[in-house]
Enzyme design. Structure first.
Site, PDB file in Angstrom:
ATOM      1  N   SER A 117       0.817  -1.209   0.000  1.00 16.49           N
ATOM      2  CA  SER A 117       0.000   0.000   0.000  1.00 16.49           C
ATOM      3  C   SER A 117       0.849   1.256   0.000  1.00 16.49           C
ATOM      4  O   SER A 117       0.321   2.353  -0.201  1.00 16.49           O
ATOM      5  CB  SER A 117      -0.913   0.022   1.232  1.00 16.49           C
ATOM      6  OG  SER A 117      -0.132  -0.013   2.424  1.00 16.49           O
ATOM      7  N   HIS A 138      -3.139  -3.749  -5.536  1.00 16.32           N
ATOM      8  CA  HIS A 138      -3.445  -3.236  -4.201  1.00 16.32           C
ATOM      9  C   HIS A 138      -4.941  -3.310  -3.914  1.00 16.32           C
ATOM     10  O   HIS A 138      -5.750  -2.645  -4.564  1.00 16.32           O
ATOM     11  CB  HIS A 138      -2.968  -1.786  -4.059  1.00 16.32           C
ATOM     12  CG  HIS A 138      -3.288  -1.187  -2.729  1.00 16.32           C
ATOM     13  ND1 HIS A 138      -3.854   0.057  -2.583  1.00 16.32           N
ATOM     14  CD2 HIS A 138      -3.141  -1.690  -1.473  1.00 16.32           C
ATOM     15  CE1 HIS A 138      -4.038   0.294  -1.297  1.00 16.32           C
ATOM     16  NE2 HIS A 138      -3.621  -0.743  -0.613  1.00 16.32           N
ATOM     17  N   GLU A 150      -6.415  -1.593  -7.189  1.00 19.30           N
ATOM     18  CA  GLU A 150      -5.484  -0.781  -7.960  1.00 19.30           C
ATOM     19  C   GLU A 150      -4.453  -1.681  -8.649  1.00 19.30           C
ATOM     20  O   GLU A 150      -3.792  -2.485  -7.989  1.00 19.30           O
ATOM     21  CB  GLU A 150      -4.771   0.214  -7.042  1.00 19.30           C
ATOM     22  CG  GLU A 150      -5.727   1.220  -6.420  1.00 19.30           C
ATOM     23  CD  GLU A 150      -5.039   2.133  -5.433  1.00 19.30           C
ATOM     24  OE1 GLU A 150      -5.254   3.349  -5.518  1.00 19.30           O
ATOM     25  OE2 GLU A 150      -4.290   1.649  -4.554  1.00 19.30           O
ATOM     26  N   ASN A 188      -5.209   5.938  -1.499  1.00 17.18           N
ATOM     27  CA  ASN A 188      -4.593   6.579  -0.339  1.00 17.18           C
ATOM     28  C   ASN A 188      -4.211   8.024  -0.630  1.00 17.18           C
ATOM     29  O   ASN A 188      -4.348   8.902   0.232  1.00 17.18           O
ATOM     30  CB  ASN A 188      -3.366   5.792   0.111  1.00 17.18           C
ATOM     31  CG  ASN A 188      -3.735   4.593   0.968  1.00 17.18           C
ATOM     32  OD1 ASN A 188      -4.750   4.597   1.658  1.00 17.18           O
ATOM     33  ND2 ASN A 188      -2.915   3.557   0.921  1.00 17.18           N
TER      34      ASN A 188
END
Length: 513
Positions: A117, A138, A150, A188
């Site tokens: 991550s 991800h 992702e 994120n």
């Protein structure tokens, strides 16, 4: 497809459930053998729960359980393994060494994927003899429910691998978004817009955490306020991600961390997992969303003058008329009237100074809040407490037969709470699109699925209106002088050209240049 999942922790077991339920054979392994049996039991229990809730048939669940095969060693030979998904701890040396061993144990055709991550995919791959076989995959936690993944190609990843991974993900019913190998990837990174701005508002004492959360939920429509979200995720985790992405983007002002987090992390105020964060947790503690609001005690009949002209002033006047408020027409207020300023990106103080308004009786109203069940009222250091109470009572009057709106009182700041949060959410997303980290469609898909926002941030900007949003960001930048609010080229160009923020636009590649 036969998939080997290395790492049987929270993410590994979630990925195993996701893959097995989709019909893939899963080899599940971990350096700790007991972790594998625990994970297999967990997957079985979650599939049984899906049957109880009517999301799977008993036969489908039983077949999925049979497809989960405990494996004694992560580096066991496996001629039929088509894909390895690594979900071990976030440490570059650990991940790189694991893939080196897998590279020896498995055929050259086996694709490697890391669920990192925060670590650069390219750096993990650089330790391999053949870095072209590794990409990022991800997942968001919990994997079966968070339906976005992702796909992150490294600098040397083979061109056929990202489409293969996209096809795999989409075949399970999840959405796949292709993202450049940059700090925080997409979800994120995009999530920093909300939490960094919320922390900045708290730093400036614009409101307390509960007050900011109320505005985020009721005005912007978020399912959780930013401080509820940080308590759920854990402030130790959130602060580390904020710092990592800020450092990764070379101290970008738009992503600037708060001075509040280091001491709170050191004090163990991490949120739910430690029992205290921005809220208290436990059997006797109220839920964050249930935090008490003060009663309305002012005079709802006090006359009001709405200052200014334009769409925001007109919208405020219409709302007051619908609620039966005593509205003055001006040009100036009577001696006892309150003055309400519908500020867009600016402060109430600037309006008082520019137009010689009565400082004790002049307050701000956030135009974004007018179409919601919560109005946001801004006071200045000069505000008469009685005037604030009366203005709150006026704004709390019901429009027609509907429920009366609730009213939050915050300190005057450029743009107020909701505008600043929204400008930051859209600004960070626009910078992602501007850098070609992901396409506009991928940005909006990932954020709605991965963060649960009511709209993708670029589509949200279009709902507000590109020109209106640009004005907001320009005014925030001018009012504060803070480069974190500097409008992106993405927003500026599209607003001035009349294009949607969701449009990729023409590039040199489109014309063969």
């Amino acid at each position: 497809m036969r998939i080997r999942i290395v790492g049987a922790g929270v993410m590994g077991r979630g990925i195993a459930q996701w893959a097995a339920a989709a019909g893939h054979t899963v080899e599940l392994c971990d350096a700790r053998k007991e972790a594998v049996s625990e994970a297999a039991d967990f997957v079985r229990s979650m599939l049984e729960r899906a049957v109880q809730k009517g999301r799977m048939t008993a036969e489908a669940a039983a077949s999925a359980v049979e497809r989960v095969i405990p494996l004694g060693s992560p580096t066991a030979p496996g001629e039929e393994v088509r894909l390895v998904i690594e979900a071990v701890r976030e440490d570059l040396a650990t991940k790189t060494e694991l893939f080196r061993q897998l590279e020896v144990a498995l055929p050259a055709r086996t694709v490697f994927a890391t669920n990192t991550s925060s670590l650069p995919v390219t750096q993990i791959a650089s330790g391999l003899a053949d870095p072209s076989r590794l990409a990022g995959l991800h997942f968001c936690n919990p994997v079966p429910l968070m339906k976005v993944v992702e796909v992150v190609p490294g600098a040397l990843t083979r061109s056929d691998i990202p489409p293969t991974l996209v096809e795999l993900v989409q075949g399970t019913g999840h959405s796949a978004v292709v993202v450049a190998d940059t700090p925080g990837f997409l979800v994120n990174h995009a999530g920093r817009g909300l939490v960094t701005e919320a922390l900045a508002l708290l730093e400036e004492s614009v409101s307390d955490a509960a007050g900011i959360d109320r505005v985020a939920r009721d005005v912007l429509g978020l399912r959780m306020g930013p401080f509820e979200l940080m308590d759920l995720t854990g402030l130790d985790v959130t602060a580390a991600v904020i710092d990592s992405i800020w450092h990764g983007f070379r101290h970008s002002d738009r992503l600037r961390p708060s001075f509040l987090t280091p001491n709170r992390v050191a004090a163990g105020l991490h949120g739910r997992k430690t029992g205290r964060g921005f809220y208290a947790y436990g059997p006797q503690a109220p839920a964050p969303a249930a935090s008490a609001e003060p009663p309305v005690t002012g005079d709802a009949g006090r006359p009001i003058l709405v200052h200014g002209a334009g769409e925001h002033a007109d919208a405020l006047r219409q709302a007051l008329v619908r609620s039966g408020a005593s509205l003055e027409t001006g040009p100036g207020p009577s001696d006892g009237a309150l003055v309400l300023v519908p500020a867009w990106g600016t402060t109430v103080v600037s309006a008082v100074a520019a137009d010689s308004l009565p400082a004790r009786r002049t307050l701000g109203v956030d135009p974004l809040s007018l179409a919601t069940g919560r109005r946001v009222l801004a006071l200045t250091p000069a505000s008469d407490p009685a005037a604030v109470r009366d203005a709150r009572a006026v704004l709390a009057r019901a429009e027609g037969t509907g429920e009366p709106p609730r009213v939050s009182v915050v300190r005057d700041t450029a743009g107020s709470v909701a505008q600043r949060l929204l400008a930051s959410i859209v600004g960070v997303a626009a910078s992602i699109a501007e850098r070609s980290i992901a396409t506009p469609d991928a940005v909006d898909t990932a954020v709605t699925a991965g963060l649960g926002y009511p709209f993708g941030p670029l589509a949200w900007g279009d709902r507000v209106g590109g020109r209106r949003l640009l004005t907001l960001q320009e005014e925030l930048h001018r009012s504060t002088g803070d480069p974190r609010y500097r409008p992106t080229r993405w927003v500026t160009e599209r607003a001035r050209l009349g294009l949607p923020l969701t449009e990729t636009g023409t590039s040199p590649a489109d014309v063969g240049a």
